[in-house]
Design an enzyme around this catalytic site. Structure first.
Site, PDB file in Angstrom:
ATOM      1  CD  GLU A  52    -102.189 -39.640  85.648  1.00 41.44           C
ATOM      2  OE1 GLU A  52    -102.806 -40.818  84.992  1.00 41.44           O
ATOM      3  OE2 GLU A  52    -102.732 -38.867  85.936  1.00 41.44           O
ATOM      4  NE  ARG A  57     -83.930 -48.952  78.605  1.00 41.26           N
ATOM      5  CZ  ARG A  57     -83.273 -49.052  79.780  1.00 41.26           C
ATOM      6  NH1 ARG A  57     -83.116 -50.166  80.429  1.00 41.26           N
ATOM      7  NH2 ARG A  57     -82.462 -48.725  80.260  1.00 41.26           N
ATOM      8  CE  LYS A  59     -78.493 -49.178  78.750  1.00 37.39           C
ATOM      9  NZ  LYS A  59     -78.810 -48.241  77.419  1.00 37.39           N
ATOM     10  CB  SER A  63     -77.513 -50.564  73.612  1.00 42.64           C
ATOM     11  OG  SER A  63     -78.795 -50.578  72.546  1.00 42.64           O
ATOM     12  NE  ARG A  70     -72.067 -44.379  74.866  1.00 41.70           N
ATOM     13  CZ  ARG A  70     -73.001 -45.251  74.109  1.00 41.70           C
ATOM     14  NH1 ARG A  70     -73.484 -44.969  73.179  1.00 41.70           N
ATOM     15  NH2 ARG A  70     -73.935 -45.319  75.822  1.00 41.70           N
ATOM     16  NE  ARG A  91     -89.833 -43.000  80.276  1.00 48.27           N
ATOM     17  CZ  ARG A  91     -90.054 -43.564  78.656  1.00 48.27           C
ATOM     18  NH1 ARG A  91     -90.777 -43.579  78.445  1.00 48.27           N
ATOM     19  NH2 ARG A  91     -88.395 -43.627  78.609  1.00 48.27           N
ATOM     20  CD  GLU A 153     -82.133 -44.947  84.419  1.00 47.86           C
ATOM     21  OE1 GLU A 153     -81.113 -44.172  84.997  1.00 47.86           O
ATOM     22  OE2 GLU A 153     -82.089 -44.932  83.359  1.00 47.86           O
ATOM     23  CD  GLU A 168     -84.226 -34.567  73.618  1.00 47.68           C
ATOM     24  OE1 GLU A 168     -82.650 -34.744  73.865  1.00 47.68           O
ATOM     25  OE2 GLU A 168     -83.929 -36.270  74.423  1.00 47.68           O
ATOM     26  CG  HIS A 169     -86.038 -40.722  71.507  1.00 49.94           C
ATOM     27  ND1 HIS A 169     -84.514 -40.831  71.576  1.00 49.94           N
ATOM     28  CD2 HIS A 169     -86.518 -41.563  70.977  1.00 49.94           C
ATOM     29  CE1 HIS A 169     -84.242 -42.539  71.311  1.00 49.94           C
ATOM     30  NE2 HIS A 169     -85.677 -42.101  70.896  1.00 49.94           N
TER      31      HIS A 169
END
Length: 247
Positions: A52, A57, A59, A63, A70, A91, A153, A168-169
């Site tokens: 579709e 993107r 980072k 970030s 972390r 994506r 990714e 949700e984001h």
């Protein structure tokens, strides 16, 4: 308090950062080209295109550093390259769940792509209801003086999954990560509804595909018949063979 660095040292550091980030941009360019070719092939040669739309993107350095901290990793460019595999991200959004695995298989068949890891959050959704297929790929990037293998990714999901993830984001951003339990429950219920919708649309798609195949077979059968004076005749196989011979 401002920090002062020797100008030459700062220039060298800035160049190193730019070179480092540049290869991830080039890896995205490579993947965009690959997906564009698949997209155009389906558009030109097939009656259905599973892709579709796509989005990419990179980072931000902030970030990247936050994620490195972390994970408790060493603060250096080689450490970033070893430990952060999603600096570059793509994506791919599809209509149906079966399209997700179809595209994943197509990418896996490309000999210059190396799939390092697969995380299937469709068969095994996250506790909050998140669904998507994540691939960690190694993409070759050809520079003027070297070849680099760059990790990135690729997330493949349906339109419904993408809409839920976007919602949700936004909710987590609005509540600064502290989302009320009531909304968390509603989000999970929405994820279940989204998954049910995906299954329903997949069934409809398959039924329509079967009907289209039956219609094509029926049309071919009619083409092999002629009507003269209200009488129907089947064209003999020998005459059909003449058509092939004339070619």
């Amino acid at each position: 308090m401002s920090l002062h660095y020797p100008i030459e040292q700062f220039k060298q550091f800035k160049e190193s950062i730019t070179r480092f980030m540049m290869v991830y941009k080039f890896a995205l360019d490579e993947m965009e080209t690959k997906v564009k070719i698949l997209n155009e092939e389906f558009h030109l040669l097939h009656d259905y295109n599973p892709i579709e739309h796509t989005k990419t993107r990179i980072k931000s350095p902030e970030s990247i550093i936050e994620k490195l901290v972390r994970k408790g990793c060493e603060m250096s460019l080689p450490s970033i390259k070893r430990n952060i595999q999603d600096i570059a991200g793509m994506r791919i959004t599809c209509s149906f769940v079966s399209d997700i695995y179809r595209i994943s298989e197509m990418l896996g068949r490309q000999h210059d792509l190396n799939i390092l890891e697969v995380k299937d959050y469709i068969k095994n959704p996250k506790p909050n209801g998140y669904r998507s297929l994540h691939l960690i790929l190694e993409v070759p990037v050809y520079m003027s003086d070297r070849q680099e293998h760059v990790c990135m990714e690729v997330q493949i999901r349906t339109i419904a999954m993408d809409f839920w993830a976007s919602l949700e984001h936004k909710i987590f951003y609005k509540y600064n990560q502290s989302v009320p339990d009531r909304l968390l429950d509603e989000l999970k219920a929405a994820a279940e509804s989204s998954a049910s919708l995906d299954l329903q649309m997949e069934r409809l798609h398959k039924e329509i595909s079967v009907m289209r195949e039956e219609q094509s077979a029926s049309e071919l059968n009619l083409m092999e018949r002629i009507v003269i004076n209200n009488q129907q005749f089947t064209i003999p196989t020998a005459l059909l063979e003449m058509i092939r011979e004339d070619k």
